[in-house]
Write a protein that holds these residues in place. Structure first.
Motif, PDB file in Angstrom:
ATOM      1  N   ALA A 260      18.111  -7.450 -22.904  1.00 50.13           N
ATOM      2  CA  ALA A 260      16.841  -7.883 -22.316  1.00 50.13           C
ATOM      3  C   ALA A 260      15.656  -7.241 -23.034  1.00 50.13           C
ATOM      4  O   ALA A 260      15.766  -6.153 -23.588  1.00 50.13           O
ATOM      5  CB  ALA A 260      16.809  -7.510 -20.840  1.00 50.13           C
ATOM      6  N   SER A 261      14.524  -7.932 -22.989  1.00 55.62           N
ATOM      7  CA  SER A 261      13.291  -7.356 -23.515  1.00 55.62           C
ATOM      8  C   SER A 261      12.705  -6.458 -22.435  1.00 55.62           C
ATOM      9  O   SER A 261      12.458  -6.903 -21.308  1.00 55.62           O
ATOM     10  CB  SER A 261      12.319  -8.486 -23.869  1.00 55.62           C
ATOM     11  N   VAL A 262      12.506  -5.170 -22.780  1.00 53.67           N
ATOM     12  CA  VAL A 262      12.022  -4.212 -21.787  1.00 53.67           C
ATOM     13  C   VAL A 262      10.646  -4.627 -21.257  1.00 53.67           C
ATOM     14  O   VAL A 262      10.398  -4.611 -20.056  1.00 53.67           O
ATOM     15  CB  VAL A 262      11.968  -2.772 -22.374  1.00 53.67           C
ATOM     16  N   SER A 263       9.757  -5.046 -22.163  1.00 49.00           N
ATOM     17  CA  SER A 263       8.398  -5.369 -21.713  1.00 49.00           C
ATOM     18  C   SER A 263       8.391  -6.611 -20.813  1.00 49.00           C
ATOM     19  O   SER A 263       7.641  -6.690 -19.842  1.00 49.00           O
ATOM     20  CB  SER A 263       7.461  -5.555 -22.910  1.00 49.00           C
ATOM     21  N   HIS A 264       9.266  -7.570 -21.124  1.00 49.30           N
ATOM     22  CA  HIS A 264       9.363  -8.781 -20.311  1.00 49.30           C
ATOM     23  C   HIS A 264       9.901  -8.438 -18.920  1.00 49.30           C
ATOM     24  O   HIS A 264       9.363  -8.870 -17.897  1.00 49.30           O
ATOM     25  CB  HIS A 264      10.290  -9.797 -21.008  1.00 49.30           C
ATOM     26  N   PHE A 265      10.973  -7.594 -18.879  1.00 48.92           N
ATOM     27  CA  PHE A 265      11.569  -7.169 -17.615  1.00 48.92           C
ATOM     28  C   PHE A 265      10.543  -6.385 -16.790  1.00 48.92           C
ATOM     29  O   PHE A 265      10.375  -6.613 -15.595  1.00 48.92           O
ATOM     30  CB  PHE A 265      12.816  -6.315 -17.885  1.00 48.92           C
ATOM     31  N   ARG A 266       9.835  -5.472 -17.473  1.00 45.16           N
ATOM     32  CA  ARG A 266       8.866  -4.611 -16.795  1.00 45.16           C
ATOM     33  C   ARG A 266       7.768  -5.446 -16.122  1.00 45.16           C
ATOM     34  O   ARG A 266       7.486  -5.294 -14.948  1.00 45.16           O
ATOM     35  CB  ARG A 266       8.248  -3.640 -17.816  1.00 45.16           C
ATOM     36  N   LYS A 267       7.202  -6.357 -16.891  1.00 43.40           N
ATOM     37  CA  LYS A 267       6.124  -7.207 -16.382  1.00 43.40           C
ATOM     38  C   LYS A 267       6.620  -8.063 -15.210  1.00 43.40           C
ATOM     39  O   LYS A 267       5.982  -8.144 -14.162  1.00 43.40           O
ATOM     40  CB  LYS A 267       5.620  -8.105 -17.521  1.00 43.40           C
ATOM     41  N   GLY A 268       7.789  -8.657 -15.405  1.00 42.85           N
ATOM     42  CA  GLY A 268       8.355  -9.532 -14.376  1.00 42.85           C
ATOM     43  C   GLY A 268       8.661  -8.785 -13.088  1.00 42.85           C
ATOM     44  O   GLY A 268       8.365  -9.261 -11.989  1.00 42.85           O
ATOM     45  N   PHE A 269       9.251  -7.570 -13.223  1.00 42.45           N
ATOM     46  CA  PHE A 269       9.663  -6.833 -12.027  1.00 42.45           C
ATOM     47  C   PHE A 269       8.445  -6.277 -11.277  1.00 42.45           C
ATOM     48  O   PHE A 269       8.427  -6.268 -10.045  1.00 42.45           O
ATOM     49  CB  PHE A 269      10.661  -5.727 -12.411  1.00 42.45           C
ATOM     50  N   ILE A 270       7.430  -5.831 -12.013  1.00 39.96           N
ATOM     51  CA  ILE A 270       6.197  -5.352 -11.358  1.00 39.96           C
ATOM     52  C   ILE A 270       5.567  -6.498 -10.568  1.00 39.96           C
ATOM     53  O   ILE A 270       5.221  -6.350  -9.388  1.00 39.96           O
ATOM     54  CB  ILE A 270       5.189  -4.788 -12.407  1.00 39.96           C
ATOM     55  N   ASN A 271       5.481  -7.657 -11.198  1.00 37.82           N
ATOM     56  CA  ASN A 271       4.932  -8.843 -10.555  1.00 37.82           C
ATOM     57  C   ASN A 271       5.741  -9.222  -9.302  1.00 37.82           C
ATOM     58  O   ASN A 271       5.203  -9.497  -8.230  1.00 37.82           O
ATOM     59  CB  ASN A 271       4.953  -9.981 -11.602  1.00 37.82           C
ATOM     60  N   HIS A 272       7.074  -9.179  -9.424  1.00 37.64           N
ATOM     61  CA  HIS A 272       7.965  -9.553  -8.337  1.00 37.64           C
ATOM     62  C   HIS A 272       7.842  -8.569  -7.157  1.00 37.64           C
ATOM     63  O   HIS A 272       7.775  -8.968  -5.997  1.00 37.64           O
ATOM     64  CB  HIS A 272       9.405  -9.592  -8.845  1.00 37.64           C
ATOM     65  N   MET A 273       7.804  -7.256  -7.472  1.00 41.17           N
ATOM     66  CA  MET A 273       7.690  -6.231  -6.426  1.00 41.17           C
ATOM     67  C   MET A 273       6.358  -6.333  -5.711  1.00 41.17           C
ATOM     68  O   MET A 273       6.264  -6.136  -4.501  1.00 41.17           O
ATOM     69  CB  MET A 273       7.830  -4.844  -7.037  1.00 41.17           C
ATOM     70  N   CYS A 274       5.296  -6.634  -6.474  1.00 36.71           N
ATOM     71  CA  CYS A 274       3.971  -6.796  -5.890  1.00 36.71           C
ATOM     72  C   CYS A 274       3.998  -7.953  -4.889  1.00 36.71           C
ATOM     73  O   CYS A 274       3.528  -7.830  -3.760  1.00 36.71           O
ATOM     74  CB  CYS A 274       2.956  -7.061  -7.016  1.00 36.71           C
ATOM     75  N   ASP A 275       4.589  -9.072  -5.288  1.00 35.92           N
ATOM     76  CA  ASP A 275       4.688 -10.250  -4.434  1.00 35.92           C
ATOM     77  C   ASP A 275       5.518  -9.950  -3.179  1.00 35.92           C
ATOM     78  O   ASP A 275       5.075 -10.156  -2.048  1.00 35.92           O
ATOM     79  CB  ASP A 275       5.331 -11.389  -5.253  1.00 35.92           C
TER      80      ASP A 275
ATOM     81  N   ILE B  58       0.839  -1.212   0.000  1.00 34.31           N
ATOM     82  CA  ILE B  58       0.000   0.000   0.000  1.00 34.31           C
ATOM     83  C   ILE B  58       0.873   1.260   0.000  1.00 34.31           C
ATOM     84  O   ILE B  58       0.607   2.207  -0.733  1.00 34.31           O
ATOM     85  CB  ILE B  58      -0.979  -0.030   1.195  1.00 34.31           C
ATOM     86  N   GLN B  59       1.962   1.231   0.822  1.00 38.83           N
ATOM     87  CA  GLN B  59       2.864   2.391   0.868  1.00 38.83           C
ATOM     88  C   GLN B  59       3.518   2.670  -0.491  1.00 38.83           C
ATOM     89  O   GLN B  59       3.859   3.807  -0.808  1.00 38.83           O
ATOM     90  CB  GLN B  59       3.958   2.178   1.925  1.00 38.83           C
ATOM     91  N   LEU B  60       3.706   1.607  -1.266  1.00 33.23           N
ATOM     92  CA  LEU B  60       4.316   1.794  -2.594  1.00 33.23           C
ATOM     93  C   LEU B  60       3.288   2.271  -3.621  1.00 33.23           C
ATOM     94  O   LEU B  60       3.624   2.521  -4.776  1.00 33.23           O
ATOM     95  CB  LEU B  60       4.954   0.481  -3.069  1.00 33.23           C
ATOM     96  N   GLY B  61       2.029   2.387  -3.192  1.00 31.26           N
ATOM     97  CA  GLY B  61       0.996   2.883  -4.107  1.00 31.26           C
ATOM     98  C   GLY B  61       0.318   1.786  -4.897  1.00 31.26           C
ATOM     99  O   GLY B  61      -0.180   2.034  -6.008  1.00 31.26           O
ATOM    100  N   GLU B  62       0.344   0.585  -4.347  1.00 28.83           N
ATOM    101  CA  GLU B  62      -0.299  -0.585  -4.958  1.00 28.83           C
ATOM    102  C   GLU B  62       0.145  -0.779  -6.411  1.00 28.83           C
ATOM    103  O   GLU B  62       1.230  -0.374  -6.788  1.00 28.83           O
ATOM    104  CB  GLU B  62      -1.828  -0.477  -4.811  1.00 28.83           C
ATOM    105  N   GLU B  63      -0.735  -1.388  -7.203  1.00 36.90           N
ATOM    106  CA  GLU B  63      -0.320  -1.777  -8.561  1.00 36.90           C
ATOM    107  C   GLU B  63       0.142  -0.576  -9.393  1.00 36.90           C
ATOM    108  O   GLU B  63       1.170  -0.624 -10.060  1.00 36.90           O
ATOM    109  CB  GLU B  63      -1.475  -2.504  -9.259  1.00 36.90           C
TER     110      GLU B  63
END
Lengths: 274, 145
Positions: free
Chosen positions: B65-80, B33-38
Motif C-alpha cells: 500500500a501507499s503510506v500517504s494514500h492510506f494515511r489520507k484515507g484513514f484520517i478522512n474516514h476517522m474524521c467522518d 472532539i475527544q479524539l483531538g479533532e483533525e
C-alpha cells in the motif's frame, strides 16, 4: 481418563502448537466451576481460550470456593478447536464439613458455537453445550432421595459485548438456559421428586479497563430433593494481565445447601491459556 | 430472583440503555472532539502506521500500500466516522480489502495495534471504546474478502 493424564497430554502437545491469540484480551471470559468457558458459575456462549477460526487453543484452571459449611475444589482443562468446538474436563471435590466427607464428581463438557461473534455480529453469539456429570461418591445422594448418579445437562447460551455502551465502558451480558435434573450441580446426584426442567442463568459484566472486569451472576437451580435448594449468586472481579493468565475473585451467596442456610463466602480462580 | 439481584440487573441494564441513548443524542461531534479533532486524528493515524510497520503479523497486508494514500484515507474516514466535519470520499471498504484474505485473528491484531496507538496518544479508555464501536461494524466489509 484421569485429569492428570489429560493434563500431561495437553502439556506434551503444547510445544508443538502455536500460541493462539486471535481474540481480543479478556473476551473469552474465564472458567466456570463445571469446566466450561464462562463466568464463575454460568457457562457462557464464548468458547474458552483465545483461538480464532484458524487456531487451536488449550487452557487449564483451578478454582476454590469456600462458604460457611462447604468448600469446593475444582481443576480442569479445555481445548478450543477453531473457535467452533470447546471440549472440557473438570474434577470436583466438595468438602461437606458437618459430615466430614468429601464428594467427588467428574464432568465432561462439549460446547458448539452455533452463530455469531461476541463483539462483531449484529445478533449475540449463540452456543449449544452439554455437561456430562459422573458422581463418584453417590451414597449421600441416594440417601437424600436422588435417583441417578449420572446426568447430562444441556444448555443454550447467548452472549454479547457492547463496545463503549455504558459511558464508554464495554458491557458484556450472557443468558444461559439449562435443561438439568442435577442436585447441587450433581454433587447430590440427579433427579428426585421432579423431572428435568429448564432453568435460567444470567451474567452481566463491565470492563473497567482492558485488563479488569467486574460483574454479577445469577443461577437458578432445581429443588428435586426437597432440601430448599436455592439459586446461586456472585459478584466477581477478574484480572487479565495478558493472554496467558487470568485471576478471578468473587463473593458468593449460595444460600441453602443440603438444607443448611447462610452459605456465603469467597471464590478464587486461576486460569492459564496457550 | 432475589430483590437485590433483580435491582443490580436493572441498574446495569438501565445504565446500558442510557449509555446507548447518550451516544445517539450527543452531538456526533463529541467523539471527534475527544479524539483531538483533525490534529489529534492525524497524530493517531501516524502512530497507528508506526505500529503497523513494526508488526510482523500484519505488515505484509500493508507492504504494497501507499503510506500517504492510506494515511489520507484513514484520517478522512476517522474524521467522518467520529462525527467530524468530513465526508469520507476514499475507496470503498470492500474494494480495498478484496483479495487480501484478512482472517479474524489478523483483524483483531490490527484492532490491538490501533488500541496501542490510542494508548500512546493518551486517548482515554472510554474514548477508545467509542471509536472501536464506530469501526466494528466495518469488519464484515474487511475480512475474508
Amino acid at each position: 481418563m484421569t485429569i492428570k493424564r489429560f493434563l500431561s497430554c495437553v502439556f506434551l502437545i503444547l510445544p508443538t502448537l502455536c500460541f493462539a491469540d486471535g481474540k481480543i484480551l479478556a473476551t473469552p471470559g474465564v472458567s466456570q466451576i463445571e469446566g466450561s468457558g464462562g463466568g464463575g458459575i454460568v457457562p457462557w456462549a464464548q468458547l474458552a481460550g483465545y483461538a480464532s477460526e484458524d487456531e487451536i487453543a488449550a487452557s487449564a484452571f483451578c478454582s476454590v470456593a469456600n462458604v460457611k459449611n462447604f468448600s469446593l475444589n475444582v481443576c480442569g482443562a479445555q481445548a478450543n478447536l477453531y473457535d467452533r468446538v470447546e471440549l472440557s474436563i473438570a474434577q470436583q471435590q466438595f468438602d461437606v464439613d458437618p459430615l466430614n466427607v468429601t464428594l467427588k464428581q467428574d464432568i465432561y463438557g462439549a460446547k458448539f458455537r452455533l452463530y455469531g461473534d461476541l463483539i462483531y455480529s449484529n445478533w449475540p453469539q449463540f452456543s449449544l453445550g452439554l455437561q456430562h456429570k459422573r458422581l463418584k461418591t453417590a451414597d449421600i445422594a441416594f440417601a437424600l432421595g436422588a435417583k441417578e448418579k449420572q446426568g447430562t445437562d444441556i444448555y443454550l447460551a447467548a452472549s454479547k459485548l457492547h463496545l463503549g455502551a455504558i459511558a464508554g465502558y464495554n458491557f458484556l451480558w450472557n443468558a444461559t438456559f439449562r435443561y438439568t435434573q442435577a442436585n447441587e450441580m450433581g454433587l447430590l446426584g440427579f433427579g428426585g421428586k421432579n423431572s428435568a426442567a429448564i432453568f435460567p442463568e444470567l451474567s452481566a459484566a463491565i470492563l473497567l479497563s482492558k485488563h479488569i472486569a467486574i460483574g454479577i451472576e445469577y443461577r437458578k437451580k432445581p429443588d428435586n430433593l426437597g432440601l430448599n435448594e436455592s439459586h446461586w449468586r456472585d459478584m466477581f472481579i477478574a484480572w487479565f494481565p495478558n493472554k496467558h493468565i487470568n485471576l478471578t475473585a468473587a463473593y458468593l451467596d449460595l444460600d441453602t445447601i443440603a438444607g443448611i442456610g447462610n452459605q456465603q463466602g469467597f471464590y478464587f480462580s486461576l486460569s492459564g491459556q496457550f | 430472583m432475589n430483590k437485590v439481584t433483580l435491582f443490580l440487573f436493572f441498574m446495569i441494564f438501565s445504565a446500558s440503555l442510557s449509555g446507548c441513548s447518550t451516544t445517539i443524542n450527543n452531538h456526533q461531534g463529541s467523539l471527534y472532539i475527544q479524539l483531538g479533532e483533525e490534529q489529534g486524528i492525524s497524530r493517531l493515524v501516524d502512530s497507528f502506521i508506526k505500529e503497523l510497520a513494526k508488526d510482523k503479523q500484519v505488515f505484509p497486508y500493508f507492504a504494497k500500500a501507499s503510506v500517504s494514500h492510506f494515511r489520507k484515507g484513514f484520517i478522512n474516514h476517522m474524521c467522518d466516522i467520529s462525527g467530524g466535519p468530513c465526508k469520507y470520499k476514499g475507496d470503498n471498504m470492500v474494494d480495498i480489502h478484496t483479495g487480501m484474505n484478512i482472517n479474524e485473528a489478523d483483524f483483531n491484531r490490527v484492532v490491538e495495534l490501533l488500541v496501542k496507538a490510542m494508548e500512546k496518544e493518551n486517548i482515554s479508555y472510554r474514548t477508545q471504546n467509542k471509536l472501536l464501536a464506530k469501526l466494528a461494524p466495518l469488519r464484515s466489509e474487511v475480512i475474508k474478502r
